[in-house]
Scaffold this motif. Structure first.
Motif, short mmCIF file in Angstrom:
data_model
loop_
_atom_site.label_atom_id
_atom_site.label_comp_id
_atom_site.label_asym_id
_atom_site.label_seq_id
_atom_site.Cartn_x
_atom_site.Cartn_y
_atom_site.Cartn_z
N ALA A 1 0.79 -1.22 0.00
CA ALA A 1 0.00 0.00 0.00
C ALA A 1 0.83 1.28 0.00
O ALA A 1 0.75 2.09 0.91
CB ALA A 1 -0.97 0.01 1.19
N LEU A 2 1.65 1.42 -1.03
CA LEU A 2 2.38 2.68 -1.19
C LEU A 2 1.39 3.70 -1.76
O LEU A 2 0.83 3.49 -2.81
CB LEU A 2 3.52 2.49 -2.20
CG LEU A 2 4.67 1.57 -1.83
CD1 LEU A 2 5.32 1.02 -3.08
CD2 LEU A 2 5.69 2.31 -0.98
N GLY A 3 1.18 4.77 -1.03
CA GLY A 3 0.34 5.84 -1.55
C GLY A 3 1.25 6.91 -2.08
O GLY A 3 1.85 6.77 -3.16
N SER B 1 -2.00 -3.18 -8.01
CA SER B 1 -2.87 -2.06 -7.64
C SER B 1 -4.31 -2.48 -7.68
O SER B 1 -4.64 -3.50 -8.27
CB SER B 1 -2.70 -0.88 -8.60
OG SER B 1 -1.37 -0.62 -8.85
N SER C 1 -2.95 8.24 -9.26
CA SER C 1 -3.72 8.35 -8.02
C SER C 1 -4.05 6.99 -7.42
O SER C 1 -4.96 6.86 -6.62
CB SER C 1 -5.00 9.13 -8.30
OG SER C 1 -5.77 8.42 -9.26
N VAL C 2 -3.29 5.95 -7.79
CA VAL C 2 -3.56 4.63 -7.23
C VAL C 2 -2.49 4.19 -6.22
O VAL C 2 -1.32 4.52 -6.35
CB VAL C 2 -3.64 3.52 -8.31
CG1 VAL C 2 -4.85 3.72 -9.18
CG2 VAL C 2 -2.38 3.48 -9.15
N ALA C 3 -2.95 3.45 -5.22
CA ALA C 3 -2.03 2.85 -4.26
C ALA C 3 -1.36 1.64 -4.91
O ALA C 3 -1.95 1.01 -5.78
CB ALA C 3 -2.79 2.44 -3.02
N ARG C 4 -0.14 1.35 -4.48
CA ARG C 4 0.59 0.25 -5.10
C ARG C 4 1.22 -0.65 -4.03
O ARG C 4 1.74 -0.15 -3.04
CB ARG C 4 1.72 0.79 -5.97
CG ARG C 4 1.28 1.62 -7.15
CD ARG C 4 2.48 2.33 -7.75
NE ARG C 4 2.18 2.99 -9.01
CZ ARG C 4 1.83 4.27 -9.10
NH1 ARG C 4 1.72 5.01 -8.01
NH2 ARG C 4 1.59 4.81 -10.27
N THR C 5 1.18 -1.95 -4.30
CA THR C 5 1.95 -2.89 -3.49
C THR C 5 3.11 -3.35 -4.35
O THR C 5 2.91 -3.73 -5.51
CB THR C 5 1.08 -4.08 -3.05
OG1 THR C 5 0.19 -3.63 -2.03
CG2 THR C 5 1.91 -5.22 -2.50
#
Lengths: 158, 208
Positions: A24-26, A150, A132-136
């Motif tokens: 959950a990298l924002g 994502s 604008s998306v969170a990423r793992t």
């Protein structure tokens, strides 16, 4: 295969094999540093661009001190700066807020990470940043391959 | 005495913040109850001071998808207020306003999203209004922002905002109980340290 989870303002290394994961990298950025010859990989989860803290208790919270400190620790394990490469993901703008500097942290993080990698002479191989998306972010130390997961977007291998 | 970090709060100060959480959440619950035409109760609100990773575990893991409504406060108090709406809460609202439910977050279209934003905004504004009249302080609010994404990344927004000041995040808030069932709607207030001092002074609990 061993799996290592990296929290916020944290860094972990693996050698030979292993999967490094940060969730959950924002606006935060995950930075994978890798020496392909000795298969030594590190994943840093930074939150802010520049360390201005007195005392500097958590270097991994910031792009500048995080990158510098990680390179130092990798070199201590036999990595060479000349062979080191980087892949980064994150730096999104989670909320669109009118007025105020809230949304700019992601962009400032991206710029600071790029700048600091350049300053340290590390090649930036690939990036999946902004938006604008969170990423793992998953990083396979055996192959040097990264994977970004994502919500509502197909998985990205890089 | 003014504090420099969240962990310096005395038990009297923590109790005061808990009371604020209780009043704020109570008012928000009343507003929600009127919106959805159902009785809404609140659970004992909590004041939590957590490390970043602890906070994300507490809310239910980083990758869990949630809808988030965010409002930024300025004026005498600076901070961020978040309403994290998990699917159960989303459906409670949609069922009682639009007469429909969604299976997952992909089912949220423009109409559903705007209902959720409005509900979040009304709950947040009610909470802040209660706080503002209780402590006699001026607080301005931004227009609400909305996203559906991993809750870890949503929680990281207030963390990053105040990350230069502290390794901890403070949240005040609680869950609702509706129809005898616990509905996880977390209303989270995260003031910065300076604002926390202003607030405690205004409420007369910080001995200065």
């Amino acid at each position: 295969m061993s799996k290592l989870t990296i929290g916020i303002a944290d860094m972990k290394m693996a050698k030979g094999e292993g999967m490094l994961i940060t969730y959950a990298l924002g606006s935060c950025i995950g930075i994978c540093l890798y020496d392909p010859k000795i298969k030594l990989g590190a994943l840093i989860h930074i939150m802010l661009p520049i360390n201005m803290e007195t005392g500097r208790k958590s270097p991994m919270k910031y792009a500048d001190t995080g990158i510098r400190e990680t390179i130092k620790q990798m070199e201590a394990k036999g990595a060479s700066r000349a062979r080191m490469t980087a892949k980064i993901a994150g730096g999104a703008k989670m909320f669109e807020i009118s007025g105020g500097s809230l949304g700019n942290i992601g962009q400032r993080n991206i710029e600071s990470v790029r700048l600091n990698l350049k300053k340290e002479g590390i090649r930036l191989l690939n990036e999946d940043v902004g938006g604008s998306v969170a990423r793992t972010l998953l990083f396979d130390v055996a192959t040097g391959q990264g994977c970004v997961r994502s919500y509502g977007r197909p998985e990205l291998i890089f | 005495m003014a504090i420099k970090n969240y962990d310096e709060l005395s038990s009297l100060e923590l109790d005061t913040l808990k009371e604020i959480g209780s009043i704020g959440t109570g008012n928000a619950a009343t507003a929600l109850s009127q919106l959805i035409g159902q009785q809404v109760r609140i659970q004992m609100p909590e004041v939590r001071i957590m490390g970043y990773n602890e906070a994300i575990e507490w809310i239910g893991g980083p990758e869990e998808i949630t809808a988030g409504v965010l409002v930024k406060m300025s004026g005498q108090i600076n901070g961020i207020m978040l309403s994290c709406q998990q699917l159960e809460f989303v459906n409670l609202v949609l069922r009682n306003t639009l007469g429909k439910e969604v299976e997952d977050y992909f089912g949220l279209h423009e109409m559903e999203c705007s209902v959720l934003i409005e509900v979040g905004n009304i709950m947040i504004s009610t909470f802040i209004n209660a706080l503002s009249s209780l402590a006699d302080i001026q607080i301005e609010l931004t227009v609400p922002a909305f996203t559906v994404d991993m809750q870890g990344a949503i929680m990281a927004v207030p963390m990053a905002q105040y990350g230069g000041q502290s390794d901890y995040i403070m949240t005040i808030g609680g869950n609702f109980v509706c129809d005898g069932k616990e509905v996880p709607c977390r209303l989270l207030l995260s003031p910065d340290i300076r604002s926390l001092n202003v607030l405690l002074r205004k409420l007369g609990v910080s001995g200065e």
